[in-house]
Design a protein around this motif. Structure first.
Motif, PDB file in Angstrom:
ATOM      1  N   GLU A   1       7.996   0.346  -4.098  1.00 33.87           N
ATOM      2  CA  GLU A   1       8.980  -0.128  -5.071  1.00 33.87           C
ATOM      3  C   GLU A   1       9.633  -1.414  -4.590  1.00 33.87           C
ATOM      4  OE1 GLU A   1      11.809   2.908  -6.026  1.00 33.87           O
ATOM      5  OE2 GLU A   1      10.243   4.300  -6.658  1.00 33.87           O
ATOM      6  N   SER A   2       9.935  -1.452  -3.279  1.00 33.19           N
ATOM      7  CA  SER A   2      10.506  -2.641  -2.666  1.00 33.19           C
ATOM      8  C   SER A   2      10.331  -2.534  -1.159  1.00 33.19           C
ATOM      9  CB  SER A   2      11.987  -2.807  -3.023  1.00 33.19           C
ATOM     10  OG  SER A   2      12.748  -1.762  -2.469  1.00 33.19           O
ATOM     11  N   VAL A   3      10.605  -3.645  -0.464  1.00 32.93           N
ATOM     12  CA  VAL A   3      10.525  -3.659   0.995  1.00 32.93           C
ATOM     13  C   VAL A   3      11.652  -4.529   1.530  1.00 32.93           C
ATOM     14  CG1 VAL A   3       8.856  -5.578   1.047  1.00 32.93           C
ATOM     15  CG2 VAL A   3       9.003  -4.031   2.980  1.00 32.93           C
ATOM     16  N   SER A   4      12.242  -4.084   2.631  1.00 29.00           N
ATOM     17  CA  SER A   4      13.294  -4.825   3.317  1.00 29.00           C
ATOM     18  C   SER A   4      12.764  -5.199   4.697  1.00 29.00           C
ATOM     19  CB  SER A   4      14.543  -3.954   3.444  1.00 29.00           C
ATOM     20  OG  SER A   4      15.536  -4.608   4.184  1.00 29.00           O
TER      21      SER A   4
ATOM     22  N   GLY B   1      18.860 -12.681   8.962  1.00 25.62           N
ATOM     23  CA  GLY B   1      19.339 -11.368   8.531  1.00 25.62           C
ATOM     24  C   GLY B   1      18.309 -10.660   7.669  1.00 25.62           C
ATOM     25  N   ASP B   2      18.549  -9.399   7.411  1.00 24.01           N
ATOM     26  CA  ASP B   2      17.637  -8.602   6.593  1.00 24.01           C
ATOM     27  C   ASP B   2      17.644  -9.098   5.158  1.00 24.01           C
ATOM     28  OD1 ASP B   2      17.286  -7.104   8.855  1.00 24.01           O
ATOM     29  OD2 ASP B   2      18.194  -5.282   8.073  1.00 24.01           O
ATOM     30  N   PHE B   3      16.489  -9.039   4.507  1.00 22.40           N
ATOM     31  CA  PHE B   3      16.409  -9.328   3.086  1.00 22.40           C
ATOM     32  C   PHE B   3      15.382  -8.414   2.442  1.00 22.40           C
ATOM     33  CE2 PHE B   3      13.448 -12.308   5.005  1.00 22.40           C
ATOM     34  CZ  PHE B   3      12.368 -12.356   4.143  1.00 22.40           C
ATOM     35  N   GLN B   4      15.572  -8.204   1.142  1.00 20.76           N
ATOM     36  CA  GLN B   4      14.744  -7.260   0.401  1.00 20.76           C
ATOM     37  C   GLN B   4      13.982  -7.984  -0.694  1.00 20.76           C
ATOM     38  OE1 GLN B   4      16.943  -4.106  -1.514  1.00 20.76           O
ATOM     39  NE2 GLN B   4      15.169  -2.754  -1.496  1.00 20.76           N
ATOM     40  N   MET B   5      12.764  -7.518  -0.956  1.00 21.67           N
ATOM     41  CA  MET B   5      11.932  -8.073  -2.016  1.00 21.67           C
ATOM     42  C   MET B   5      11.547  -6.968  -2.987  1.00 21.67           C
ATOM     43  SD  MET B   5       9.568 -10.414   0.390  1.00 21.67           S
ATOM     44  CE  MET B   5       9.449  -9.040   1.491  1.00 21.67           C
ATOM     45  N   LEU B   6      11.617  -7.305  -4.266  1.00 23.06           N
ATOM     46  CA  LEU B   6      11.236  -6.401  -5.347  1.00 23.06           C
ATOM     47  C   LEU B   6      10.016  -6.972  -6.054  1.00 23.06           C
ATOM     48  CD1 LEU B   6      14.832  -5.963  -6.741  1.00 23.06           C
ATOM     49  CD2 LEU B   6      13.589  -4.260  -5.420  1.00 23.06           C
TER      50      LEU B   6
ATOM     51  N   LYS C   1      11.593  -1.683   6.138  1.00 27.26           N
ATOM     52  CA  LYS C   1      11.917  -0.487   5.361  1.00 27.26           C
ATOM     53  C   LYS C   1      11.177  -0.532   4.037  1.00 27.26           C
ATOM     54  CE  LYS C   1      16.425   0.096   7.396  1.00 27.26           C
ATOM     55  NZ  LYS C   1      17.830   0.406   7.172  1.00 27.26           N
ATOM     56  N   MET C   2      10.367   0.481   3.796  1.00 30.48           N
ATOM     57  CA  MET C   2       9.608   0.585   2.553  1.00 30.48           C
ATOM     58  C   MET C   2      10.277   1.618   1.660  1.00 30.48           C
ATOM     59  SD  MET C   2       5.724   0.557   4.063  1.00 30.48           S
ATOM     60  CE  MET C   2       5.930   2.073   4.982  1.00 30.48           C
ATOM     61  N   TYR C   3      10.459   1.260   0.395  1.00 26.97           N
ATOM     62  CA  TYR C   3      11.072   2.145  -0.587  1.00 26.97           C
ATOM     63  C   TYR C   3      10.014   2.560  -1.600  1.00 26.97           C
ATOM     64  CZ  TYR C   3      15.405   0.206   1.294  1.00 26.97           C
ATOM     65  OH  TYR C   3      16.417  -0.190   2.133  1.00 26.97           O
ATOM     66  N   GLY C   4      10.077   3.816  -2.011  1.00 28.11           N
ATOM     67  CA  GLY C   4       9.122   4.320  -2.988  1.00 28.11           C
ATOM     68  C   GLY C   4       8.432   5.571  -2.481  1.00 28.11           C
ATOM     69  N   ASN C   5       7.426   6.003  -3.199  1.00 26.35           N
ATOM     70  CA  ASN C   5       6.652   7.178  -2.832  1.00 26.35           C
ATOM     71  C   ASN C   5       5.532   6.732  -1.895  1.00 26.35           C
ATOM     72  OD1 ASN C   5       5.602   9.729  -2.706  1.00 26.35           O
ATOM     73  ND2 ASN C   5       4.598   9.628  -4.703  1.00 26.35           N
ATOM     74  N   ILE C   6       5.820   6.730  -0.604  1.00 20.78           N
ATOM     75  CA  ILE C   6       4.916   6.180   0.406  1.00 20.78           C
ATOM     76  C   ILE C   6       4.043   7.290   0.978  1.00 20.78           C
ATOM     77  CG2 ILE C   6       4.766   4.883   2.566  1.00 20.78           C
ATOM     78  CD1 ILE C   6       6.182   3.389   0.233  1.00 20.78           C
ATOM     79  N   THR C   7       2.734   7.098   0.930  1.00 21.54           N
ATOM     80  CA  THR C   7       1.784   8.027   1.530  1.00 21.54           C
ATOM     81  C   THR C   7       1.109   7.323   2.700  1.00 21.54           C
ATOM     82  OG1 THR C   7       1.389   9.049  -0.613  1.00 21.54           O
ATOM     83  CG2 THR C   7      -0.228   9.471   1.114  1.00 21.54           C
ATOM     84  N   LEU C   8       1.280   7.893   3.882  1.00 20.29           N
ATOM     85  CA  LEU C   8       0.718   7.298   5.094  1.00 20.29           C
ATOM     86  C   LEU C   8      -0.552   8.014   5.514  1.00 20.29           C
ATOM     87  CD1 LEU C   8       4.042   7.034   7.103  1.00 20.29           C
ATOM     88  CD2 LEU C   8       2.836   5.158   5.978  1.00 20.29           C
ATOM     89  N   ASP C   9      -1.481   7.254   6.067  1.00 19.30           N
ATOM     90  CA  ASP C   9      -2.681   7.844   6.653  1.00 19.30           C
ATOM     91  C   ASP C   9      -2.254   8.643   7.883  1.00 19.30           C
ATOM     92  OD1 ASP C   9      -5.125   7.543   8.697  1.00 19.30           O
ATOM     93  OD2 ASP C   9      -5.880   7.432   6.631  1.00 19.30           O
ATOM     94  N   SER C  10      -2.828   9.808   8.068  1.00 18.65           N
ATOM     95  CA  SER C  10      -2.432  10.687   9.182  1.00 18.65           C
ATOM     96  C   SER C  10      -2.657  10.036  10.549  1.00 18.65           C
ATOM     97  CB  SER C  10      -3.170  12.016   9.101  1.00 18.65           C
ATOM     98  OG  SER C  10      -4.564  11.815   9.184  1.00 18.65           O
ATOM     99  N   SER C  11      -3.586   9.096  10.647  1.00 22.59           N
ATOM    100  CA  SER C  11      -3.868   8.458  11.934  1.00 22.59           C
ATOM    101  C   SER C  11      -2.771   7.489  12.377  1.00 22.59           C
ATOM    102  CB  SER C  11      -5.212   7.725  11.872  1.00 22.59           C
ATOM    103  OG  SER C  11      -5.142   6.657  10.938  1.00 22.59           O
ATOM    104  N   VAL C  12      -1.895   7.061  11.460  1.00 20.37           N
ATOM    105  CA  VAL C  12      -0.823   6.119  11.810  1.00 20.37           C
ATOM    106  C   VAL C  12       0.563   6.659  11.478  1.00 20.37           C
ATOM    107  CG1 VAL C  12      -2.315   4.090  11.570  1.00 20.37           C
ATOM    108  CG2 VAL C  12      -0.956   4.876   9.614  1.00 20.37           C
TER     109      VAL C  12
ATOM    110  N   ASN D   1       2.960 -11.033  -6.194  1.00 20.70           N
ATOM    111  CA  ASN D   1       3.344  -9.624  -6.171  1.00 20.70           C
ATOM    112  C   ASN D   1       2.660  -8.838  -5.032  1.00 20.70           C
ATOM    113  OD1 ASN D   1       5.362  -8.287  -7.539  1.00 20.70           O
ATOM    114  ND2 ASN D   1       3.934  -7.040  -8.691  1.00 20.70           N
ATOM    115  N   LYS D   2       2.296  -9.544  -3.968  1.00 23.09           N
ATOM    116  CA  LYS D   2       1.688  -8.915  -2.788  1.00 23.09           C
ATOM    117  C   LYS D   2       2.407  -9.432  -1.553  1.00 23.09           C
ATOM    118  CE  LYS D   2      -2.587  -8.280  -0.225  1.00 23.09           C
ATOM    119  NZ  LYS D   2      -4.029  -8.567  -0.164  1.00 23.09           N
ATOM    120  N   ALA D   3       2.920  -8.520  -0.750  1.00 25.89           N
ATOM    121  CA  ALA D   3       3.597  -8.871   0.501  1.00 25.89           C
ATOM    122  C   ALA D   3       2.714  -8.443   1.675  1.00 25.89           C
ATOM    123  CB  ALA D   3       4.945  -8.180   0.601  1.00 25.89           C
ATOM    124  N   ILE D   4       2.579  -9.344   2.628  1.00 28.08           N
ATOM    125  CA  ILE D   4       1.823  -9.046   3.850  1.00 28.08           C
ATOM    126  C   ILE D   4       2.755  -9.272   5.034  1.00 28.08           C
ATOM    127  CG2 ILE D   4      -0.163  -9.610   5.290  1.00 28.08           C
ATOM    128  CD1 ILE D   4      -1.502 -10.751   2.777  1.00 28.08           C
ATOM    129  N   VAL D   5       2.921  -8.241   5.850  1.00 24.95           N
ATOM    130  CA  VAL D   5       3.706  -8.335   7.070  1.00 24.95           C
ATOM    131  C   VAL D   5       2.719  -8.334   8.232  1.00 24.95           C
ATOM    132  CG1 VAL D   5       5.386  -7.198   8.567  1.00 24.95           C
ATOM    133  CG2 VAL D   5       5.712  -7.172   6.084  1.00 24.95           C
TER     134      VAL D   5
END
Length: 91
Positions: free
Chosen positions: A18-21, A27-32, A48-59, A84-88
């Motif tokens: 949904e969003s990421v901070s 300072g911290d900033f958030q993107m929608l 910080k990731m917001y939303g219904n996050i599903t992580l792979d069990s290996s990580v 509309n794509k963020a890469i960290v």
């Protein structure tokens, strides 16, 4: 929006949020959804990731959950947000 979190070793997360901070140099900033294009250096802190996050069990052990967020600690890195794509790229 689509988010990828990549380290030198592996891609830790790739999916919708949904969003990421992030910890920016000033300072911290958030993107929608539909955030303007940006490239920013990141400092030590928490992604910080917001939303219904599903992580792979290996990580999953590299992330923590709290107050409706899925968190990942970084030592620094770079963020690119475009089309509309963020890469960290995290250290």
């Amino acid at each position: 929006m689509f988010l990828e979190i990549v380290t030198p070793e592996e891609t830790l997360y790739s999916g919708e949020v949904e969003s990421v901070s992030v910890p920016g140099m000033e300072g911290d900033f958030q993107m929608l959804d539909n955030h303007a294009p940006i490239v920013s250096l990141l400092t030590r802190g928490t992604v910080k990731m917001y939303g219904n996050i599903t992580l792979d069990s290996s990580v999953a052990n590299k992330f923590s959950k709290g107050n409706g967020t899925t968190d990942f600690k970084i030592q620094g890195g770079v963020l690119e947000m475009k089309d509309n794509k963020a890469i960290v790229l995290a250290d």
